[in-house]
Scaffold this motif. Structure first.
Motif, PDB file in Angstrom:
ATOM      1  N   ASP A 198     -10.477  16.005   1.443  1.00 25.40           N
ATOM      2  CA  ASP A 198      -9.219  16.287   0.737  1.00 25.40           C
ATOM      3  C   ASP A 198      -8.169  15.226   1.039  1.00 25.40           C
ATOM      4  OD1 ASP A 198     -10.289  18.550  -0.399  1.00 25.40           O
ATOM      5  OD2 ASP A 198      -9.454  19.921   1.102  1.00 25.40           O
ATOM      6  N   THR A 199      -8.018  14.889   2.320  1.00 25.47           N
ATOM      7  CA  THR A 199      -7.042  13.873   2.687  1.00 25.47           C
ATOM      8  C   THR A 199      -7.434  12.508   2.136  1.00 25.47           C
ATOM      9  OG1 THR A 199      -6.432  15.048   4.718  1.00 25.47           O
ATOM     10  CG2 THR A 199      -5.915  12.692   4.628  1.00 25.47           C
ATOM     11  N   ALA A 200      -8.713  12.187   2.192  1.00 26.94           N
ATOM     12  CA  ALA A 200      -9.179  10.904   1.667  1.00 26.94           C
ATOM     13  C   ALA A 200      -8.866  10.790   0.179  1.00 26.94           C
ATOM     14  CB  ALA A 200     -10.676  10.746   1.920  1.00 26.94           C
ATOM     15  N   GLY A 201      -9.131  11.842  -0.571  1.00 26.25           N
ATOM     16  CA  GLY A 201      -8.843  11.821  -2.000  1.00 26.25           C
ATOM     17  C   GLY A 201      -7.358  11.677  -2.280  1.00 26.25           C
ATOM     18  N   ARG A 202      -6.544  12.405  -1.529  1.00 26.56           N
ATOM     19  CA  ARG A 202      -5.093  12.326  -1.737  1.00 26.56           C
ATOM     20  C   ARG A 202      -4.562  10.927  -1.426  1.00 26.56           C
ATOM     21  NH1 ARG A 202      -1.227  12.553   1.907  1.00 26.56           N
ATOM     22  NH2 ARG A 202      -2.583  13.475   3.505  1.00 26.56           N
ATOM     23  N   LEU A 203      -5.006  10.336  -0.331  1.00 24.91           N
ATOM     24  CA  LEU A 203      -4.532   9.006   0.044  1.00 24.91           C
ATOM     25  C   LEU A 203      -5.002   7.942  -0.943  1.00 24.91           C
ATOM     26  CD1 LEU A 203      -5.023   9.165   3.923  1.00 24.91           C
ATOM     27  CD2 LEU A 203      -2.869   9.256   2.654  1.00 24.91           C
ATOM     28  N   ALA A 204      -6.209   8.109  -1.471  1.00 24.32           N
ATOM     29  CA  ALA A 204      -6.703   7.157  -2.470  1.00 24.32           C
ATOM     30  C   ALA A 204      -5.845   7.211  -3.725  1.00 24.32           C
ATOM     31  CB  ALA A 204      -8.165   7.459  -2.799  1.00 24.32           C
ATOM     32  N   LEU A 205      -5.474   8.405  -4.140  1.00 24.20           N
ATOM     33  CA  LEU A 205      -4.625   8.549  -5.320  1.00 24.20           C
ATOM     34  C   LEU A 205      -3.246   7.932  -5.070  1.00 24.20           C
ATOM     35  CD1 LEU A 205      -4.042   9.612  -8.143  1.00 24.20           C
ATOM     36  CD2 LEU A 205      -3.456  11.826  -7.110  1.00 24.20           C
ATOM     37  N   GLU A 206      -2.669   8.185  -3.918  1.00 18.71           N
ATOM     38  CA  GLU A 206      -1.363   7.614  -3.588  1.00 18.71           C
ATOM     39  C   GLU A 206      -1.413   6.088  -3.599  1.00 18.71           C
ATOM     40  OE1 GLU A 206      -0.217   9.263   0.145  1.00 18.71           O
ATOM     41  OE2 GLU A 206       0.104  11.295  -0.655  1.00 18.71           O
ATOM     42  N   HIS A 207      -2.521   5.543  -3.157  1.00 23.81           N
ATOM     43  CA  HIS A 207      -2.681   4.083  -3.121  1.00 23.81           C
ATOM     44  C   HIS A 207      -2.689   3.508  -4.536  1.00 23.81           C
ATOM     45  CE1 HIS A 207      -3.897   0.288  -1.274  1.00 23.81           C
ATOM     46  NE2 HIS A 207      -4.814   0.169  -2.217  1.00 23.81           N
ATOM     47  N   VAL A 208      -3.420   4.136  -5.429  1.00 24.05           N
ATOM     48  CA  VAL A 208      -3.488   3.670  -6.819  1.00 24.05           C
ATOM     49  C   VAL A 208      -2.130   3.782  -7.488  1.00 24.05           C
ATOM     50  CG1 VAL A 208      -4.478   4.121  -9.095  1.00 24.05           C
ATOM     51  CG2 VAL A 208      -5.940   4.191  -7.071  1.00 24.05           C
ATOM     52  N   VAL A 209      -1.465   4.897  -7.312  1.00 27.35           N
ATOM     53  CA  VAL A 209      -0.142   5.101  -7.909  1.00 27.35           C
ATOM     54  C   VAL A 209       0.847   4.084  -7.345  1.00 27.35           C
ATOM     55  CG1 VAL A 209       1.807   6.697  -8.071  1.00 27.35           C
ATOM     56  CG2 VAL A 209      -0.526   7.543  -8.396  1.00 27.35           C
ATOM     57  N   GLY A 210       0.754   3.818  -6.052  1.00 23.19           N
ATOM     58  CA  GLY A 210       1.641   2.849  -5.428  1.00 23.19           C
ATOM     59  C   GLY A 210       1.426   1.444  -5.961  1.00 23.19           C
ATOM     60  N   PHE A 211       0.175   1.108  -6.250  1.00 30.11           N
ATOM     61  CA  PHE A 211      -0.126  -0.200  -6.827  1.00 30.11           C
ATOM     62  C   PHE A 211       0.557  -0.362  -8.171  1.00 30.11           C
ATOM     63  CE2 PHE A 211      -2.881  -2.053 -10.136  1.00 30.11           C
ATOM     64  CZ  PHE A 211      -2.778  -3.385  -9.793  1.00 30.11           C
ATOM     65  N   GLU A 212       0.400   0.628  -9.036  1.00 31.38           N
ATOM     66  CA  GLU A 212       1.002   0.517 -10.361  1.00 31.38           C
ATOM     67  C   GLU A 212       2.532   0.468 -10.255  1.00 31.38           C
ATOM     68  OE1 GLU A 212       0.892   2.553 -14.809  1.00 31.38           O
ATOM     69  OE2 GLU A 212      -0.025   3.616 -13.119  1.00 31.38           O
ATOM     70  N   ARG A 213       3.090   1.280  -9.373  1.00 32.68           N
ATOM     71  CA  ARG A 213       4.544   1.304  -9.207  1.00 32.68           C
ATOM     72  C   ARG A 213       5.060  -0.061  -8.710  1.00 32.68           C
ATOM     73  NH1 ARG A 213       4.897   5.161  -5.555  1.00 32.68           N
ATOM     74  NH2 ARG A 213       4.889   6.807  -7.129  1.00 32.68           N
ATOM     75  N   ALA A 214       4.338  -0.673  -7.773  1.00 32.55           N
ATOM     76  CA  ALA A 214       4.772  -1.967  -7.223  1.00 32.55           C
ATOM     77  C   ALA A 214       4.755  -3.054  -8.285  1.00 32.55           C
ATOM     78  CB  ALA A 214       3.866  -2.350  -6.047  1.00 32.55           C
ATOM     79  N   VAL A 215       3.736  -3.045  -9.138  1.00 35.78           N
ATOM     80  CA  VAL A 215       3.660  -4.051 -10.196  1.00 35.78           C
ATOM     81  C   VAL A 215       4.768  -3.833 -11.220  1.00 35.78           C
ATOM     82  CG1 VAL A 215       2.267  -4.923 -12.098  1.00 35.78           C
ATOM     83  CG2 VAL A 215       1.185  -4.462  -9.895  1.00 35.78           C
ATOM     84  N   ARG A 216       4.953  -2.593 -11.638  1.00 35.65           N
ATOM     85  CA  ARG A 216       5.965  -2.334 -12.655  1.00 35.65           C
ATOM     86  C   ARG A 216       7.376  -2.632 -12.152  1.00 35.65           C
ATOM     87  NH1 ARG A 216       3.812  -0.593 -17.090  1.00 35.65           N
ATOM     88  NH2 ARG A 216       1.862   0.578 -17.094  1.00 35.65           N
ATOM     89  N   ALA A 217       7.579  -2.552 -10.841  1.00 34.92           N
ATOM     90  CA  ALA A 217       8.899  -2.812 -10.286  1.00 34.92           C
ATOM     91  C   ALA A 217       9.327  -4.271 -10.432  1.00 34.92           C
ATOM     92  CB  ALA A 217       8.921  -2.417  -8.802  1.00 34.92           C
ATOM     93  N   VAL A 218       8.361  -5.173 -10.605  1.00 35.48           N
ATOM     94  CA  VAL A 218       8.718  -6.599 -10.718  1.00 35.48           C
ATOM     95  C   VAL A 218       8.585  -7.124 -12.136  1.00 35.48           C
ATOM     96  CG1 VAL A 218       8.083  -7.042  -8.320  1.00 35.48           C
ATOM     97  CG2 VAL A 218       6.363  -7.368 -10.107  1.00 35.48           C
ATOM     98  N   LEU A 219       8.274  -6.258 -13.081  1.00 35.79           N
ATOM     99  CA  LEU A 219       8.148  -6.712 -14.472  1.00 35.79           C
ATOM    100  C   LEU A 219       9.528  -6.992 -15.072  1.00 35.79           C
ATOM    101  CD1 LEU A 219       5.358  -4.326 -15.825  1.00 35.79           C
ATOM    102  CD2 LEU A 219       5.145  -6.716 -15.140  1.00 35.79           C
TER     103      LEU A 219
END
Length: 219
Positions: A198-219
C-alpha cells in the motif's frame, strides 16, 4: 558499469545496439530531430549495421525514432502536449508495479533494492551532475519494474518512463529540485523491501504526480 548492466544476461548485438541508441535518445544525447546514421552508429557501438537497423525498427515502435521513405530515420520530437497522456498511463501503472514488487520480490531482489536505496540516499552529497542524477532515476524505475515480476507491465512502463525522461531532460536546467525528486525513491524502495504494498503504491503515485507538477511549473 551501471547496476543494470552488471545484472543483465549477455545481450545479442541487436540488443546492445538497441540499448545503446535508446539511452542516447532518452537522455537527449541524440537531440530531437537529429538524423540517425546507420554507419556512424554501427562504428560508435561496435555492433555492425544489421544490428543497428534492427534496433532502429524497435525504437520506432517505442516512439523514439521515426523513419521517412527516402529521407532516413530521425529522433522524434519531444512534444510537451504528450505529458498529460504519458502521466495518465504512469499514474495508473506505476503504483501497480510498485505494489507488485512489494508483494512478489524474492529475497535476492529485496537485497538488491535495499542496496539501491542506500546508494540513492547519498546521491545528493556525492553527485552534482543533473544528468547523472537523472540516469540514477531511470535506473531505479527500471529495477522496480523488473521486480514487479510481470514482463508485459515492465515493457509498457519502461517505454513510458523513457518518454517521460525525454521531457524531463528538456527542462532539466530549469527544474530546481532534481536531487530531491530522485531522493524520493529511498522511501519507495524501502517500502518495497519491507513488503508494504500500500505504501509503495502510494509513494509511486506521488512521485509521478510530482514529476508532472515540476515540469508544468516551468512551462
Amino acid at each position: 558499469m551501471g547496476l543494470a548492466a552488471q545484472l543483465a544476461v549477455p545481450a545479442s548485438l541487436a540488443d546492445q545496439a538497441y540499448e545503446g541508441i535508446r539511452d542516447r535518445l532518452v537522455m537527449l544525447d541524440i537531440r530531437p530531430g537529429d538524423p540517425l546514421n546507420d554507419d556512424a552508429l554501427a562504428q560508435e557501438l561496435g555492433t555492425g549495421r544489421t544490428p543497428v537497423r534492427e534496433a532502429l525498427k524497435r525504437l520506432e515502435g517505442d516512439r523514439l525514432v521515426v523513419a521517412y521513405p527516402r529521407r532516413g530515420t530521425f529522433a522524434t520530437a519531444v512534444d510537451i502536449t504528450d505529458l498529460a497522456h504519458i502521466s495518465d498511463i504512469r499514474a495508473q501503472l506505476e503504483p501497480l508495479a510498485a505494489s507488485r514488487a512489494a508483494e512478489n520480490s524474492s529475497a535476492a531482489t529485496r537485497a538488491r533494492l535495499a542496496d539501491l536505496a542506500e546508494d540513492v540516499a547519498g546521491l545528493e552529497a556525492r553527485i552534482s551532475d543533473r544528468r547523472e542524477l537523472l540516469r540514477r532515476d531511470v535506473r531505479v524505475h527500471r529495477e522496480i519494474y523488473r521486480a514487479a515480476g510481470n514482463p508485459y507491465l515492465e515493457d509498457i512502463l519502461v517505454r513510458q518512463d523513457n518518454l517521460a525522461t525525454r521531457i524531463w531532460c528538456l527542462f532539466l536546467d530549469r527544474i530546481p529540485a532534481i536531487a530531491g525528486h530522485v531522493g524520493e525513491h529511498v522511501a519507495l524502495l524501502e517500502a518495497i523491501v519491507e513488503g508494504d504494498a500500500d505504501t509503495a503504491g502510494r509513494l509511486a503515485l506521488e512521485h509521478v504526480v510530482g514529476f508532472e507538477r515540476a515540469v508544468r511549473a516551468v512551462l
